[in-house]
Design a protein around this motif. Structure first.
Motif, PDB file in Angstrom:
ATOM      1  N   UNK A   1     -29.724 -61.182 -46.756  1.00 49.55           N
ATOM      2  CA  UNK A   1     -29.306 -60.743 -46.263  1.00 49.55           C
ATOM      3  C   UNK A   1     -28.083 -59.419 -46.606  1.00 49.55           C
ATOM      4  N   UNK A   2     -27.242 -60.639 -46.465  1.00 51.27           N
ATOM      5  CA  UNK A   2     -25.910 -59.918 -47.079  1.00 51.27           C
ATOM      6  C   UNK A   2     -26.174 -59.177 -48.291  1.00 51.27           C
ATOM      7  N   UNK A   3     -26.694 -59.631 -49.264  1.00 50.41           N
ATOM      8  CA  UNK A   3     -26.923 -59.785 -50.894  1.00 50.41           C
ATOM      9  C   UNK A   3     -27.679 -58.372 -50.372  1.00 50.41           C
ATOM     10  N   UNK A   4     -28.588 -57.418 -49.703  1.00 52.47           N
ATOM     11  CA  UNK A   4     -28.877 -56.581 -50.018  1.00 52.47           C
ATOM     12  C   UNK A   4     -28.048 -55.538 -48.956  1.00 52.47           C
ATOM     13  N   UNK A   5     -27.294 -55.963 -48.131  1.00 57.47           N
ATOM     14  CA  UNK A   5     -26.172 -54.847 -48.213  1.00 57.47           C
ATOM     15  C   UNK A   5     -25.501 -55.298 -49.436  1.00 57.47           C
ATOM     16  N   UNK A   6     -24.598 -55.361 -49.787  1.00 59.35           N
ATOM     17  CA  UNK A   6     -24.055 -55.877 -51.338  1.00 59.35           C
ATOM     18  C   UNK A   6     -24.983 -54.680 -51.992  1.00 59.35           C
ATOM     19  N   UNK A   7     -26.041 -54.979 -52.635  1.00 62.82           N
ATOM     20  CA  UNK A   7     -26.559 -54.643 -53.182  1.00 62.82           C
ATOM     21  C   UNK A   7     -27.062 -52.816 -53.025  1.00 62.82           C
ATOM     22  N   UNK A   8     -27.317 -52.679 -51.450  1.00 60.95           N
ATOM     23  CA  UNK A   8     -26.941 -51.189 -51.428  1.00 60.95           C
ATOM     24  C   UNK A   8     -26.012 -50.300 -50.797  1.00 60.95           C
ATOM     25  N   UNK A   9     -24.639 -51.275 -50.833  1.00 60.15           N
ATOM     26  CA  UNK A   9     -23.050 -50.616 -50.745  1.00 60.15           C
ATOM     27  C   UNK A   9     -23.395 -50.149 -52.198  1.00 60.15           C
ATOM     28  N   UNK A  10     -23.233 -51.189 -53.507  1.00 59.68           N
ATOM     29  CA  UNK A  10     -23.535 -50.693 -54.891  1.00 59.68           C
ATOM     30  C   UNK A  10     -24.122 -49.831 -55.313  1.00 59.68           C
TER      31      UNK A  10
END
Length: 554
Positions: free
Chosen positions: A442-451
């Motif tokens: 879940x947090x990896x998805x957030x990082x990808x979206x933020x990136x």
């Protein structure tokens, strides 16, 4: 004493495909960038070898120039902000107010200037310097030891703190001062009018703007190159498939051609659509989103990361950084010397000189963008906002995120999983160590979206800035074909260099492109001091120093 120059007659096309653009600047810049793309695609090995040789020459003979140039930019900003008579000067007419509120102003400034770096380097940079830095080379501290944490943050803060934002703030200050106080076009050449006068309207000015456009493309390409690599690593982490990367032969992985193309199509497609909507809509909206997500991610590390370790690193690191800053800014080591001196010189060329070149290459883009969003603020307010506040934000990120990574490695919890990951994958590796698999996903998805939002914000802002320079400072809407061209050109530069030679090829091209623009920025410092001093003398003699929009100069 004569009144200041308030108009330069830059010739632009009156019709046709280049209507409103300076053809000398636009076509020349397109030819240079186009030739680089064709060269990198058609002859990747030859291009890589040639660029590498020039890069080695620059790092060997211009290291002192880059280091002292950054020190000059920082001193110029602080002096102009600190002196009462210059600090109170408004970047605009007396009655003008800021266009954006403080939160949106800071969001756009941070997202366009250095936001991507937080996701890649907030983890990687402290880890690198924790393993090796000038103190370990001199035997003062131990590689990967607890006694090396303070030194790691001292050098991390040097590269991502006041030096970086000093280059950005100086470029933006020169542009805003001459555009919004003098009424000159919002383009790089305007900032040199106190030195060259009306010659800035002709060939000399064309050269300055072409240098700025090329530096912008290569500086943004460097940032996008790092971002694309991390974006691909994140996509693989969240399950997009192993086709995105392949083994590199050294036990790690590297992005595949298909992965690079896919990532660039997504990023540049979204950024071009955002650029078509302009600063007040798409870019502002995206900047506010990525700022909100950034604070959410940072809050996660405050709550679940190594908070005490990180806060200790933050406060002690800032103290160490400020105490050592004069020495770090002005010390130049000789890479050709024998022994420890030579090792220190090699380290400085690979780290500090590389970063200074990157920030200088990025400065026309970020500087013009800062100027565009800072109209109506005083010089003192501008410097405090554009130099100190973002630096502190970077320090917080590096301390809390990077500190968590170092603490996990020091305690043995990570067992080398973070240090052993590639630079682009270290943040995701840390999340995998800290969290259960489902939460880590879940947090990896957030990082990808933020990136993605950071990449899009940087790319679309760059396209608008390039077109503003090409259009002799015209901030109005640009024809869609020109936005589409520069969006595609940015993607092709990043893609051709990444595919042909990896990130090192992008870095090499950027260092080369930064050198001529560094000369422009040094001249900009001289022009600013001259303009402020002469305006002070004009005011004593009752001579107007601001342009009159109702009565433009003949």
């Amino acid at each position: 004493m004569k009144p200041p120059i308030t108009e330069i007659d830059i010739k632009t096309a009156d019709g046709g495909f280049y209507d409103g653009f300076t053809t000398h600047v636009t076509i020349t810049a397109k030819l240079i960038i186009g030739a680089l793309i064709v060269w990198a695609v058609a002859f990747p090995e030859q291009a890589g070898a040639f660029l590498s040789n020039i890069n080695s020459f620059i790092l060997a003979f211009f290291n002192l120039w880059y280091i002292y140039a950054i020190a000059l930019f920082l001193l110029t900003c602080f002096i102009l902000a600190a002196v009462p008579s210059s600090g109170k000067l408004k970047l605009g007419l007396d009655h003008e107010k800021p266009e954006f509120d403080n939160f949106s102003w800071f969001s756009m400034m941070f997202g366009a200037g250095i936001g991507i770096g937080m996701l890649t380097f907030a983890t990687a940079e402290p880890l690198y310097h924790w393993q090796s830095n000038p103190q370990t080379i001199q035997g003062i501290t131990t590689e990967s030891g607890a006694d090396n944490v303070r030194a790691a943050y001292q050098w991390s803060f040097l590269h991502w703190g006041l030096g970086a934002w000093g280059a950005y703030a100086l470029a933006g200050l020169g542009l805003a001062f001459f555009s919004y106080r003098r009424g000159l076009p919002l383009t790089i050449r305007s900032s040199l009018t106190p030195l060259f006068g009306d010659r800035m309207a002709g060939r000399t000015g064309h050269v300055v703007d072409v240098v700025a456009v090329v530096a912008t493309v290569l500086g943004v390409a460097q940032t996008l190159g790092f971002g694309v690599e991390q974006f691909i690593a994140g996509l693989e982490r969240i399950g997009f498939g192993s086709w995105l990367t392949r083994p590199d032969g050294d036990g790690g992985t590297t992005s595949t051609t298909a992965g690079i193309i896919f990532a660039l199509v997504v990023i540049m497609g979204a950024s071009t659509l955002s650029a078509l909507s302009g600063v007040g809509k798409g870019i502002k909206w995206l900047s506010n989103i990525n700022m909100g997500l950034s604070f959410f991610l940072l809050a996660f590390f405050v709550i679940f990361g190594s908070t005490f370790f990180g806060l200790s690193a933050l406060f002690v690191g800032i103290w160490d950084y400020l105490v050592a800053l004069p020495g770090m800014l002005f010390t130049v080591w000789d890479a050709d010397a024998a022994g420890v001196e030579g090792e220190l010189g090699d380290w400085q060329a690979a780290w500090s000189v590389f970063y200074w070149a990157w920030w200088i290459a990025f400065a026309p883009f970020v500087g013009l963008f800062l100027a565009r969003i800072s109209k109506g603020r005083t010089i003192r307010e501008y410097v405090l906002g554009a130099l100190i506040v973002p630096s502190l934000m970077c320090f917080v990120w590096f301390a809390l995120v990077g500190g968590t990574a170092i603490d996990l490695e020091l305690s043995g919890t990570a067992d080398g999983a973070i240090v052993g990951a590639g630079q682009e994958d270290q943040l995701f590796a840390m999340l995998a160590v800290m969290l259960q698999p489902a939460l880590a996903w879940i947090f990896s998805v957030i990082v990808v979206v933020l990136l993605l939002t950071y990449l899009v914000t940087s790319a679309d802002s760059a396209v608008l800035i390039i077109n503003t320079i090409n259009a002799a400072g015209d901030e109005g809407p640009k024809a869609r074909p020109h936005i589409l061209f520069w969006g595609a050109a940015l993607g092709l530069v990043v893609g051709s260099l990444l595919i042909g030679g990896g990130l090192s090829a992008v870095q090499t091209a950027m260092v080369i492109g930064a050198l001529p623009f560094s000369v422009v920025m040094v001249l900009m410092c001289v022009a600013l001091f001259k303009a402020v001093y002469r305006d002070y003398k004009r005011e004593q003699q009752g001579i107007p120093t601001l342009y009159d929009p109702a009565q433009p100069a003949e």
